[in-house]
Design an enzyme around this catalytic site. Structure first.
Site, PDB file in Angstrom:
ATOM      1  N   GLU A  54       0.812  -1.240  -0.035  1.00  0.00           N
ATOM      2  CA  GLU A  54      -0.119   0.083   0.380  1.00  0.00           C
ATOM      3  C   GLU A  54       0.899   1.313   0.282  1.00  0.00           C
ATOM      4  O   GLU A  54       0.700   2.577  -0.493  1.00  0.00           O
ATOM      5  CB  GLU A  54      -0.865  -0.084   1.237  1.00  0.00           C
ATOM      6  CG  GLU A  54      -1.932  -1.025   1.259  1.00  0.00           C
ATOM      7  CD  GLU A  54      -2.940  -1.354   2.229  1.00  0.00           C
ATOM      8  OE1 GLU A  54      -2.410  -1.867   3.554  1.00  0.00           O
ATOM      9  OE2 GLU A  54      -4.185  -1.071   2.118  1.00  0.00           O
ATOM     10  N   GLU A  64      -3.584  -9.765   3.737  1.00  0.00           N
ATOM     11  CA  GLU A  64      -4.538  -8.667   5.010  1.00  0.00           C
ATOM     12  C   GLU A  64      -5.557 -10.019   5.270  1.00  0.00           C
ATOM     13  O   GLU A  64      -6.317 -10.527   6.561  1.00  0.00           O
ATOM     14  CB  GLU A  64      -5.294  -8.115   4.885  1.00  0.00           C
ATOM     15  CG  GLU A  64      -3.670  -6.764   5.020  1.00  0.00           C
ATOM     16  CD  GLU A  64      -3.317  -6.416   4.023  1.00  0.00           C
ATOM     17  OE1 GLU A  64      -3.544  -7.219   2.574  1.00  0.00           O
ATOM     18  OE2 GLU A  64      -2.614  -5.472   3.945  1.00  0.00           O
TER      19      GLU A  64
HETATM   20  C1  3H9 Z   1      -1.407  -5.180   6.521  1.00  0.00           C
HETATM   21  O1  3H9 Z   1       0.182  -4.896   6.384  1.00  0.00           O
HETATM   22  C2  3H9 Z   1      -2.677  -3.650   7.342  1.00  0.00           C
HETATM   23  C3  3H9 Z   1      -2.458  -3.191   6.282  1.00  0.00           C
HETATM   24  O2  3H9 Z   1      -3.694  -3.221   5.233  1.00  0.00           O
HETATM   25  C4  3H9 Z   1      -3.609  -1.312   6.906  1.00  0.00           C
HETATM   26  C5  3H9 Z   1      -3.074  -1.028   8.405  1.00  0.00           C
HETATM   27  C6  3H9 Z   1      -3.883   0.299   8.299  1.00  0.00           C
HETATM   28  N1  3H9 Z   1       4.293  -7.474  12.093  1.00  0.00           N
HETATM   29  O3  3H9 Z   1       7.229 -15.584   8.940  1.00  0.00           O
HETATM   30  P1  3H9 Z   1       8.061 -15.850   9.736  1.00  0.00           P
HETATM   31  C7  3H9 Z   1       7.245 -11.705  12.242  1.00  0.00           C
HETATM   32  S1  3H9 Z   1      -1.315  -6.316   7.647  1.00  0.00           S
HETATM   33  C8  3H9 Z   1       4.954  -8.001  12.528  1.00  0.00           C
HETATM   34  O4  3H9 Z   1       8.733 -16.885   9.975  1.00  0.00           O
HETATM   35  P2  3H9 Z   1       9.258 -15.224   6.010  1.00  0.00           P
HETATM   36  C9  3H9 Z   1       7.101 -13.083  11.993  1.00  0.00           C
HETATM   37  O5  3H9 Z   1       6.354 -12.976  13.404  1.00  0.00           O
HETATM   38  C10 3H9 Z   1      -0.002  -7.094   7.803  1.00  0.00           C
HETATM   39  N2  3H9 Z   1       6.199  -9.112  12.742  1.00  0.00           N
HETATM   40  O6  3H9 Z   1       9.986 -15.312   8.124  1.00  0.00           O
HETATM   41  C11 3H9 Z   1       8.772 -13.071  12.718  1.00  0.00           C
HETATM   42  O7  3H9 Z   1       8.895 -13.066  14.260  1.00  0.00           O
HETATM   43  P3  3H9 Z   1       9.963 -14.041  14.760  1.00  0.00           P
HETATM   44  C12 3H9 Z   1      -0.180  -7.646   6.789  1.00  0.00           C
HETATM   45  C13 3H9 Z   1       5.819  -9.414  11.100  1.00  0.00           C
HETATM   46  O8  3H9 Z   1      10.854 -15.313   6.112  1.00  0.00           O
HETATM   47  C14 3H9 Z   1       9.671 -12.361  11.892  1.00  0.00           C
HETATM   48  O9  3H9 Z   1       8.544 -11.766  11.365  1.00  0.00           O
HETATM   49  N3  3H9 Z   1       0.999  -8.939   6.045  1.00  0.00           N
HETATM   50  C15 3H9 Z   1       4.687  -8.935  10.214  1.00  0.00           C
HETATM   51  O10 3H9 Z   1       8.666 -17.575   6.540  1.00  0.00           O
HETATM   52  C16 3H9 Z   1       9.474 -14.098  10.321  1.00  0.00           C
HETATM   53  O11 3H9 Z   1       8.439 -14.194  10.141  1.00  0.00           O
HETATM   54  C17 3H9 Z   1       1.099 -10.011   6.211  1.00  0.00           C
HETATM   55  O12 3H9 Z   1       0.043 -10.687   6.591  1.00  0.00           O
HETATM   56  C18 3H9 Z   1       4.459  -8.100  10.204  1.00  0.00           C
HETATM   57  N4  3H9 Z   1       3.274  -7.540   9.524  1.00  0.00           N
HETATM   58  O13 3H9 Z   1       8.405 -14.880   5.725  1.00  0.00           O
HETATM   59  C19 3H9 Z   1       2.653 -10.634   6.195  1.00  0.00           C
HETATM   60  N5  3H9 Z   1       5.213 -10.154   9.429  1.00  0.00           N
HETATM   61  O14 3H9 Z   1      11.475 -14.213  14.128  1.00  0.00           O
HETATM   62  C20 3H9 Z   1       2.586 -11.961   7.249  1.00  0.00           C
HETATM   63  C21 3H9 Z   1       6.011 -10.901  10.057  1.00  0.00           C
HETATM   64  O15 3H9 Z   1       9.615 -12.942  15.811  1.00  0.00           O
HETATM   65  N6  3H9 Z   1       3.784 -11.891   6.981  1.00  0.00           N
HETATM   66  N7  3H9 Z   1       6.805 -10.563  11.131  1.00  0.00           N
HETATM   67  O16 3H9 Z   1       8.487 -15.125  14.899  1.00  0.00           O
HETATM   68  C22 3H9 Z   1       4.552 -13.437   6.185  1.00  0.00           C
HETATM   69  O17 3H9 Z   1       3.671 -13.566   5.169  1.00  0.00           O
HETATM   70  C23 3H9 Z   1       5.646 -13.554   5.784  1.00  0.00           C
HETATM   71  O18 3H9 Z   1       6.125 -13.542   7.702  1.00  0.00           O
HETATM   72  C24 3H9 Z   1       7.015 -12.753   5.564  1.00  0.00           C
HETATM   73  C25 3H9 Z   1       8.553 -13.359   6.169  1.00  0.00           C
HETATM   74  C26 3H9 Z   1       6.485 -13.399   4.111  1.00  0.00           C
HETATM   75  C27 3H9 Z   1       7.034 -12.018   5.681  1.00  0.00           C
END
Ligand code: 3H9
Length: 692
Positions: A105, A125
């Site tokens: 975004e 999301e």
């Molecule tokens: C959003 O954006 C809302 C908006 O539209 C509007 C706002 C107003 N935040 O998965 P991994 C941490 S909603 C905080 O094992 P990978 C995760 O907890 C968001 N932490 O690694 C972990 O921490 P820890 C939309 C996050 O390489 C570490 O990163 N975005 C976030 O296999 C490693 O994660 C999503 O839904 C976050 N957003 O995969 C994306 N993302 O090491 C969700 C990750 O302490 N994330 N962490 O356990 C993913 O799909 C995967 O984590 C990603 C990396 C592909 C990014």
């Protein structure tokens, strides 16, 4: 500072730096705005490039902030995007690796976007039960078109950046060094005016109403108990039918509604629960792991074969050891058949089929598996048999090999005691069918070495399982809890329910299957076998005899064509059984019980709170590290409805005081002793806290 600011020639570079994935938390948002002010106030700066440090452009909004006021504190993500979009100098997003959610975004608020190939682009999301809340539903359709954008937003699935080349999402795909390419691009467009804004693009889709209605119908049919997918359609519809700012407001309102929903909280809980489960407080993250290049599985039955397939699927060679050639041939043939079925369904290429089948070999000799890095025993669930196997493994396996048992109930410390290397012994409890079910309970013996735990946790990720560590106790986390659930299900039959009524009540709550349909699927004889052992080992524990009576009739479930339900040949549909229902009623009469009408509420409370109370004992005893681990066991291994977040999360949403009040009520009924609330839960309730 969660973003770094540098000027290179005429170009300012803002690098978001908030490991691990540059989540757009409050400090990162503030740092971007401050950096933008510096760039806009510096006359030497002609254009601004924004990128992310480390392994992501940005993974989106910081989900950890969602339960705190920081999530919406200024500068909000909207404010940040406004600053970028309304900047008087061109802003270019330089995208690599991961660009998701709020990260995408933010990029859509920039005037230009360049990217490397292979970056994962997504608005995921919906997987967290929300929708893109910072303009994503309004801007993505403007650059990708209505259909493609809607698909991405409703599915949340990442798309590789190169697949989106040629759309208005990217101005250029950069070969080679991203920053060099982005700066060259910035210099090229530095003086071009007017600055392009995605919000000004018109969405042209003939007959959009028909398409949107079709989408609503399809999405409604597919989204089950989750409200977010349909709201995504509503928000995207606003992008086509409303002015940009009005659409933005609709998106915002829907986002705020969803972020508060229990379904979204449950999904966020599962997201963090999955990741937390791989961490143990006393096993540091940098604990060295043992290399796993070759695996052996003892036993080529259904379980052993399923376990072996996991490793072959991950590209790791597996040997299966059997006692007799015939059993080995049969086991290998079943594995081959399984892969053939997947191939025929088009879910496996010929190359992958050949590779996986080729990675699984058989042997009749223990000596042949001596060099495996991990050996997993999947033989008959009897201590005498395990003793023989582990003594032999101790004799033949190379030093440092991990000796794992797939036991579902036996004491891993006793098993470890059959070897002279108990530190190398661990439980790896797979769930049936082992090649499908996500859960892997990792049982930590008293002497299991930390590097063995770290290795098995890492291995579980590699084979795409959710690894959850349990201490040693009867049944570990999952089966110890399900025993209390099954006991209640049996008592409910004696008191007035039919199997169908119990199953329907639980399924209405969202369970994939109620306890009796599940028994018929898994085989009622398994529970019978376990209970017979318990009648001797634990004579004080009471069970309803209905399940024993059923088994005495030879009604073991689907495999015998009859169980709690009747089955027709070739049809897995359960039909209520008059014979079984009569048997249950007769049994109540024999016990002198006046059968009564039991409400669905009582059924579900008794089943779920029995799980919760045992879960509280498990936490109290330190068998599970944290409540979310228990939830992960139930979400990934026992069909607990995802939108309810697992038993402990569910108890938190009901409120522990309410759970205890209900338990006190049931304590006055038959088998009231089962309803003594765990002291840990009582303590939490008194402090006004929850499990999570
Ligand atoms: C959003 O954006 C809302 C908006 O539209 C509007 C706002 C107003 N935040 O998965 P991994 C941490 S909603 C905080 O094992 P990978 C995760 O907890 C968001 N932490 O690694 C972990 O921490 P820890 C939309 C996050 O390489 C570490 O990163 N975005 C976030 O296999 C490693 O994660 C999503 O839904 C976050 N957003 O995969 C994306 N993302 O090491 C969700 C990750 O302490 N994330 N962490 O356990 C993913 O799909 C995967 O984590 C990603 C990396 C592909 C990014």
């Amino acid at each position: 500072m969660s973003a770094e600011y540098q000027v290179s020639g005429n170009i300012a570079v803002i690098t978001m730096n908030n490991p691990p994935v540059n989540g757009l938390g409050h400090s990162t948002r503030s740092a971007i705005v401050e950096s933008m002010q510096l760039a806009l106030n510096d006359d030497a700066v002609k254009a601004i490039v924004i990128t992310g440090a480390g392994k992501a452009f940005s993974g989106g909004a910081d989900i950890k902030e969602f339960n705190s006021p920081k999530a919406f504190a200024e500068p909000s993500l909207h404010t940040v995007i406004n600053v970028l979009e309304n900047a008087s100098k061109p802003v270019i997003a330089a995208i690599h690796s991961v660009c998701m959610g709020g990260g995408l975004e933010l990029a859509l608020g920039c005037h230009y976007r360049v990217a490397t190939a292979g970056a994962q682009i997504a608005l995921p999301e919906v997987k967290l039960g929300i929708l893109p809340g910072a303009g994503g539903t309004q801007r993505l359709p403007r650059v990708l078109g209505l259909e493609m954008a809607l698909n991405m937003i409703v599915s949340g699935t990442p798309v590789a950046s190169e697949k989106l080349a040629g759309t208005a999402l990217f101005n250029e795909l950069i070969d080679g060094d991203l920053m060099q390419g982005a700066i060259a691009f910035a210099n090229k467009i530095a003086d071009a005016r007017p600055l392009p804004r995605v919000r000004d693009i018109k969405i042209d889709y003939p007959n959009h109403e028909a398409f949107l209605q079709f989408s609503r119908n399809t999405v409604r049919a597919m989204s089950g108990p989750f409200p977010a997918p349909l709201k995504c359609v509503e928000a995207v519809a606003a992008a086509v039918t409303k002015k940009f700012d009005d659409g933005l407001k609709i998106e915002r309102d829907l986002f705020l509604e969803l972020v508060q929903s229990t379904e979204s909280k449950a999904l966020r809980h599962a997201f963090f629960g999955e990741r937390a489960a791989s961490k143990l407080p006393d096993v540091p993250e940098d604990t060295p792991t043992r290399p796993i290049k070759a695996v052996a599985v003892i036993g080529g039955g259904t379980m052993g074969g399923g376990i072996a397939m996991n490793f072959a699927n991950a590209g790791i060679p597996v040997q299966i050891l059997e006692m007799k050639q015939e059993a080995l041939d049969k086991g290998l043939a079943i594995i081959r058949k399984n892969y053939e079925n997947t191939f025929k369904k088009g879910k496996l290429t010929q190359e992958k089929f050949d590779q996986r089948v080729g990675l699984i070999t058989g042997t009749l000799s223990y000596e042949a598996i001596a060099d495996a890095d991990i050996v997993i025993e999947a033989v008959f669930e009897e201590m005498g048999v395990k003793e023989q196997v582990f003594k032999k493994l101790d004799e033949v396996m190379k030093p440092g090999a991990i000796l794992a048992s797939n036991t579902s109930t036996l004491d891993v410390d006793v098993i470890a005691g059959f070897t002279k290397r108990p530190e190398d012994v661990v439980g790896t409890h797979f769930f049936s069918p082992a090649n499908v079910m996500k859960l892997l309970e990792i049982v930590r013996g008293k002497k299991t070495a930390k590097d063995v735990l770290a290795t098995v946790l890492a291995l579980s990720k590699k084979i795409k399982k959710t690894g959850v560590v349990s201490g040693v106790c009867d049944g570990f986390i999952g089966n110890r809890m399900i025993e209390q659930y099954s006991r209640q299900a049996g008592f409910l039959l004696e008191e007035g329910c039919t199997p169908e009524q119990v199953d329907k009540a639980v399924e209405k709550l969202g369970f994939a299957m109620g306890p009796f349909r599940m028994g018929d699927l898994a085989g009622n004889d398994i529970g019978w076998y376990i209970r017979k052992r318990r009648y001797i080992d634990k004579p004080h524990v009471t069970y309803s005899k209905t399940a024993d009576l059923l088994c005495e009739l030879g009604r073991f479930g689907q495999k015998t064509g009859a169980g709690w339900y009747d089955y027709k040949p070739g049809d897995r549909k359960p039909y209520p059984s008059q014979l079984v229902n009569d048997m249950i009623i007769q049994h109540s009469a024999d016990l002198g019980i006046d059968r009564r009408k039991i409400s669905d509420q009582e059924i579900t409370e008794r089943l779920i709170y029995a799980l919760v109370n045992e879960g509280a004992h498990i936490l109290e005893e330190g068998i599970a590290t944290r409540a979310s681990d228990i939830d992960m066991v139930y979400l990934t291994g026992y069909g607990f409805p995802l939108h309810r977040g697992g038993p402990m999360f569910y108890a938190d949403t009901v409120g522990l005081t309410n759970v205890i009040l209900a338990m006190n009520k049931y304590a006055k009924g038959r088998h009231g002793d089962a309803w003594k609330p765990a002291p840990f839960m009582v303590k939490l309730a008194a402090e006004g806290k929850g499990f999570n």
